[in-house]
Each structure stands twice: as structure tokens, then as C-alpha cells.
Design a protein around this motif. Sequence first.
Motif, short mmCIF file in Angstrom:
data_model
loop_
_atom_site.label_atom_id
_atom_site.label_comp_id
_atom_site.label_asym_id
_atom_site.label_seq_id
_atom_site.Cartn_x
_atom_site.Cartn_y
_atom_site.Cartn_z
N GLY A 225 36.13 37.86 27.48
CA GLY A 225 36.16 36.74 28.40
C GLY A 225 34.95 36.71 29.32
O GLY A 225 33.97 37.45 29.11
N TYR A 226 35.03 35.88 30.36
CA TYR A 226 33.90 35.66 31.25
C TYR A 226 34.39 35.57 32.69
O TYR A 226 35.47 35.02 32.96
N VAL A 227 33.59 36.14 33.61
CA VAL A 227 33.94 36.14 35.03
C VAL A 227 32.77 35.59 35.82
O VAL A 227 31.62 35.99 35.61
N ARG A 228 33.06 34.69 36.70
CA ARG A 228 32.05 34.05 37.55
C ARG A 228 32.02 34.75 38.91
O ARG A 228 33.05 34.91 39.57
N LEU A 229 30.82 35.17 39.33
CA LEU A 229 30.61 35.71 40.66
C LEU A 229 29.93 34.62 41.50
O LEU A 229 28.95 34.01 41.06
N TYR A 230 30.44 34.38 42.68
CA TYR A 230 29.89 33.31 43.51
C TYR A 230 30.09 33.61 44.98
O TYR A 230 30.90 34.47 45.36
N ARG A 231 29.36 32.90 45.81
CA ARG A 231 29.51 33.05 47.26
C ARG A 231 29.79 31.68 47.88
O ARG A 231 29.03 30.74 47.65
N PRO A 232 30.89 31.55 48.61
CA PRO A 232 31.21 30.26 49.24
C PRO A 232 30.36 30.04 50.49
O PRO A 232 30.02 30.97 51.22
N GLY A 233 30.00 28.78 50.72
CA GLY A 233 29.24 28.42 51.91
C GLY A 233 30.15 27.89 52.99
O GLY A 233 31.31 27.54 52.75
N ASN B 74 31.19 41.34 48.97
CA ASN B 74 30.31 40.37 49.62
C ASN B 74 30.08 39.13 48.75
O ASN B 74 29.10 38.41 48.91
N TYR B 75 30.99 38.90 47.81
CA TYR B 75 31.01 37.68 47.02
C TYR B 75 32.42 37.55 46.45
O TYR B 75 33.25 38.47 46.60
N SER B 76 32.71 36.43 45.83
CA SER B 76 34.02 36.20 45.22
C SER B 76 33.89 36.28 43.71
O SER B 76 32.80 36.12 43.15
N ALA B 77 35.01 36.53 43.03
CA ALA B 77 35.02 36.64 41.57
C ALA B 77 36.18 35.84 41.01
O ALA B 77 37.33 35.99 41.45
N GLN B 78 35.88 35.00 40.02
CA GLN B 78 36.88 34.13 39.40
C GLN B 78 36.78 34.22 37.89
O GLN B 78 35.68 34.16 37.32
N VAL B 79 37.92 34.36 37.23
CA VAL B 79 37.96 34.40 35.77
C VAL B 79 37.78 32.99 35.23
O VAL B 79 38.41 32.04 35.71
N MET B 80 36.89 32.82 34.23
CA MET B 80 36.57 31.50 33.72
C MET B 80 37.13 31.24 32.32
O MET B 80 37.22 30.11 31.89
N GLU B 81 37.44 32.28 31.59
CA GLU B 81 38.05 32.17 30.26
C GLU B 81 39.13 33.25 30.19
O GLU B 81 39.10 34.21 30.97
N PRO B 82 40.12 33.13 29.30
CA PRO B 82 41.08 34.23 29.15
C PRO B 82 40.32 35.55 28.99
O PRO B 82 39.40 35.65 28.18
N ALA B 83 40.69 36.55 29.78
CA ALA B 83 39.87 37.76 29.84
C ALA B 83 40.74 39.01 29.93
O ALA B 83 41.87 38.97 30.43
N ILE B 84 40.17 40.10 29.43
CA ILE B 84 40.74 41.43 29.65
C ILE B 84 39.67 42.25 30.36
O ILE B 84 38.52 42.33 29.89
N LEU B 85 40.03 42.84 31.48
CA LEU B 85 39.09 43.59 32.30
C LEU B 85 39.55 45.03 32.44
O LEU B 85 40.75 45.31 32.47
N ALA B 86 38.58 45.93 32.53
CA ALA B 86 38.87 47.30 32.95
C ALA B 86 38.68 47.35 34.45
O ALA B 86 37.61 46.99 34.96
N GLN C 51 43.98 35.18 33.37
CA GLN C 51 43.96 33.81 32.89
C GLN C 51 42.85 33.02 33.58
O GLN C 51 42.39 33.40 34.67
N PRO C 52 42.38 31.94 32.96
CA PRO C 52 41.34 31.12 33.60
C PRO C 52 41.75 30.69 35.01
O PRO C 52 42.91 30.36 35.25
#
Length: 227
Positions: A63-71, A100-112, A42-43
Amino acid sequence: MTTALKLSNAQKATLGKALIVSSLSRNEREALLACATAVRCQPQDILFHDGDTADYFYSVLSGYVRLYRPGSDGREADIRICEPGDSFGECLILDGCDYNYSAQVMEPAILARFNLEKVRELLEDQPRIGIAIVRSLSQHLLSTMDCLASDRMQTAPQRVASYLLTHCTPNGGTASLRLPFQKSLLARKLGLAPEALSRAFSALRTAGVTVSGRSIAISNMDMLQQI
């Protein structure tokens, strides 16, 4: 995120078109896909945080997944927006124990979701799987270099214009498109703050770009290409 389930035949067919799988033989593909399960997200679901022990890598089915790094100051730097067909985290098959980064779901998604340890065990007997992984990583590197060059050389309106030109449906001298995601996600994808994206769309009005929600109309393709 729901309990992991076996991949359906339709999901396996979708994965078969992904870069990390598409070059493999049938037996190699089946061996690799046997290491994966499907998860529905889920988002705002967090798949993992920067520094977490890495147990899986992922491929986006929908769906879509955001990869990011927190400061350290609480801000977050977007690295990549993964779309259907993209994979991420596979570099940890060859090297590394932690994300070495974080991943967050941004839209309803199905992942393998691929089990890293099981995939590593395959590589000795199925070395072509390793070659496919390297090919995927090479594509990621080239894409990252293109994004970096774009960020350095293009203004915000030029980044938006470039995206519109490569994703629109032309109709003579005009074109249109409907964003598959919210404009806030487009801003992240283009490396822009939301207010910078709004200013870029305003600047592109002179090129005949009009925005209504997710729908975008372009009345003068030639002018947009000049920008």
C-alpha cells in the motif's frame, strides 16, 4: 485500522529487504523485528497527527502512506508518499517526542509498526541497529534533496515525463506502464495539484503519451526524453 498482530514469516522476509533492516545480521534483524507488529489499514486511516506523542515508527509492507503537514489556514502540504519498502518516523528513535507531520493511508495497506521505546532500549546493546537507522535517514535526506531540486528546476510536464521514463516498461521505441495508484496520488507524489497533473498529461500528448485510467502508453520514447 485492525488490532496489531504478530509479523508473519512472509512479512518478516519482506522487511528483511527494507533499507533499515537489510544490512543487519540475523540476530540484529530478529531483535529489531521483535519490536514490531503488523497492522492492516484502510484508505483514509490516520496513523497520527502533527503534534501527537510519538509511540511508533512504521515500515510499509504494502500500500501507500501520505506524509503531510497541515497549515494554519486549513491547507495541507504533502511531504512524501511512502511506498512498499519505505519507512517513516524512525528519526524519533534518536531525537524527539512528538510527530512533526501527519500520516494518512491512501490505499489498502499493511504496515509494520515498531515500538519506539523498545527500539531505543536495543541501541545500547546493538549499536549497529542505530547505524542502520542513520543509513535510512541519510537516504531519506538525499531523496528529499532530489525532490526539492526537481521541484525547483523542472516544469510540471518534465516532472511527469521523468516519472514515466523511470517507471515504464520499454518496448523498442515505445513503452507502457500501469500506475499502481490513482492519478490523484501521483499528483501528490510529484508535488502537483490534480489540475496541474491533467494539464501536464495534455501537454505530453505531443510526445505520444496517452492516458486511459491508470494505463499509460508512450509511442515515442525519444521525444519524451527530449522533454
